[in-house]
Design an enzyme around this catalytic site. Structure first.
Site, PDB file in Angstrom:
ATOM      1  N   ASP A  14      46.734  32.652  45.480  1.00 46.81           N
ATOM      2  CA  ASP A  14      45.880  32.008  47.253  1.00 46.81           C
ATOM      3  C   ASP A  14      46.413  31.843  48.472  1.00 46.81           C
ATOM      4  OD1 ASP A  14      44.694  33.355  44.472  1.00 46.81           O
ATOM      5  OD2 ASP A  14      43.473  31.604  43.895  1.00 46.81           O
ATOM      6  N   LYS A 112      41.402  38.911  42.529  1.00 49.00           N
ATOM      7  CA  LYS A 112      40.779  38.415  41.349  1.00 49.00           C
ATOM      8  C   LYS A 112      39.630  38.012  41.895  1.00 49.00           C
ATOM      9  CE  LYS A 112      43.631  33.942  41.445  1.00 49.00           C
ATOM     10  NZ  LYS A 112      42.418  33.192  41.403  1.00 49.00           N
ATOM     11  N   CYS A 161      44.590  27.431  40.621  1.00 43.47           N
ATOM     12  CA  CYS A 161      45.059  28.690  40.149  1.00 43.47           C
ATOM     13  C   CYS A 161      46.197  28.738  39.853  1.00 43.47           C
ATOM     14  CB  CYS A 161      44.310  29.863  41.249  1.00 43.47           C
ATOM     15  SG  CYS A 161      42.710  29.805  41.400  1.00 43.47           S
TER      16      CYS A 161
HETATM   17  C1  VGL Z   1      40.623  28.290  43.135  1.00 45.73           C
HETATM   18  C2  VGL Z   1      38.871  27.034  42.843  1.00 45.73           C
HETATM   19  C3  VGL Z   1      38.267  28.720  42.844  1.00 45.73           C
HETATM   20  C4  VGL Z   1      42.718  28.207  43.259  1.00 45.73           C
HETATM   21  C5  VGL Z   1      39.714  29.249  44.089  1.00 45.73           C
HETATM   22  O1  VGL Z   1      42.324  28.760  43.696  1.00 45.73           O
HETATM   23  O2  VGL Z   1      42.405  27.627  43.000  1.00 45.73           O
HETATM   24  N1  VGL Z   1      39.620  27.149  42.918  1.00 45.73           N
HETATM   25  N2  VGL Z   1      38.781  29.206  43.214  1.00 45.73           N
END
Ligand code: VGL
Ligand code: ZN
Length: 212
Positions: A14, A112, A161
């Site tokens: 991410d 995702k 994540c």
């Molecule tokens: C994430 C919260 C919501 C992350 C993704 O990448 O850690 N955290 N969506």
């Protein structure tokens, strides 16, 4: 630790503008790790980038639940779900992969959190869905089909994540390291709890300077 192209993969979690300062779900210092991750990615033959990629109105957004605020927790599908500001909406600029991640170095981009009613912190297995189970993304099988035995996990956010992806990688039988200096947390005050969970799950930690 000496990297071996044949059996090692880098998993970049991410690395998206919405998780960086100025973004919808900003993680302090998230921008500092983008360029070094980009350089590290060029040294791996197999690089997987996960990309948080939510439809509008996603169940993880506080705005989807009347009267709820970001960072509250609700019961969902028999588990707990933290609610977030709207982030990484499919097709929005904040959802892009960071430009410091060289596109030509990416072997697989895995999106995702794409199902409206299910979140996915991990790149390997979604959070609990309406049927009460966690669905595989197929990533474990994909890596195993390529002979990958060891994975190095970097990116955002360390306490969500990155942690979930590393724990599921280890659970899938991969030797797993979190590359500590190339992660940043939403809540750095909880680092000891996250570290304990990683250790409990068999995930090791390393700094990028130790990779040769
Ligand atoms: C994430 C919260 C919501 C992350 C993704 O990448 O850690 N955290 N969506
Ligand atoms: Zn998300």
């Amino acid at each position: 630790m000496h990297l071996e192209g044949r059996r090692d993969a880098l998993i970049v979690v991410d690395l998206q503008p919405d998780f960086m300062p100025g973004g919808a779900l900003a993680v302090a210092g998230g921008d500092q790790i983008a360029a070094p991750i980009g350089r590290l990615a060029r040294r791996f033959a197999t690089v997987v980038a996960t990309q948080d990629w939510h439809p509008r109105g996603h169940v993880s957004f506080a705005s989807s639940h009347a009267g709820r605020r970001p960072f509250e927790s609700i019961a969902l599908h028999g588990g707990a779900q933290t609610l977030w500001p709207d982030h990484c909406v499919q097709g929005s600029p904040g959802a892009r992969l960071h430009p410091d991640l060289p596109d030509e170095a990416l072997t697989l981009v895995l999106r995702k959190g794409t199902r409206a009613q299910v979140d996915s912190y991990s790149g390997f297995v979604e959070n609990v869905g309406p049927d009460g189970t966690r669905a595989s993304t197929g990533l474990g099988a994909w890596l195993q089909a390529r002979g990958i035995e060891r994975v190095f996990v970097v990116g955002l956010a360390r306490d969500f994540c990155v942690k979930a992806t590393a724990l599921d990688a280890a659970a899938a039988g991969l030797q797993t390291w979190v590359v500590d200096d190339l992660t940043r947390a939403v809540d750095p005050t909880q680092a000891a709890t996250v570290d304990a969970a990683l250790a409990e799950g068999g995930v090791r930690r390393i700094d990028s300077g130790e990779l040769s």
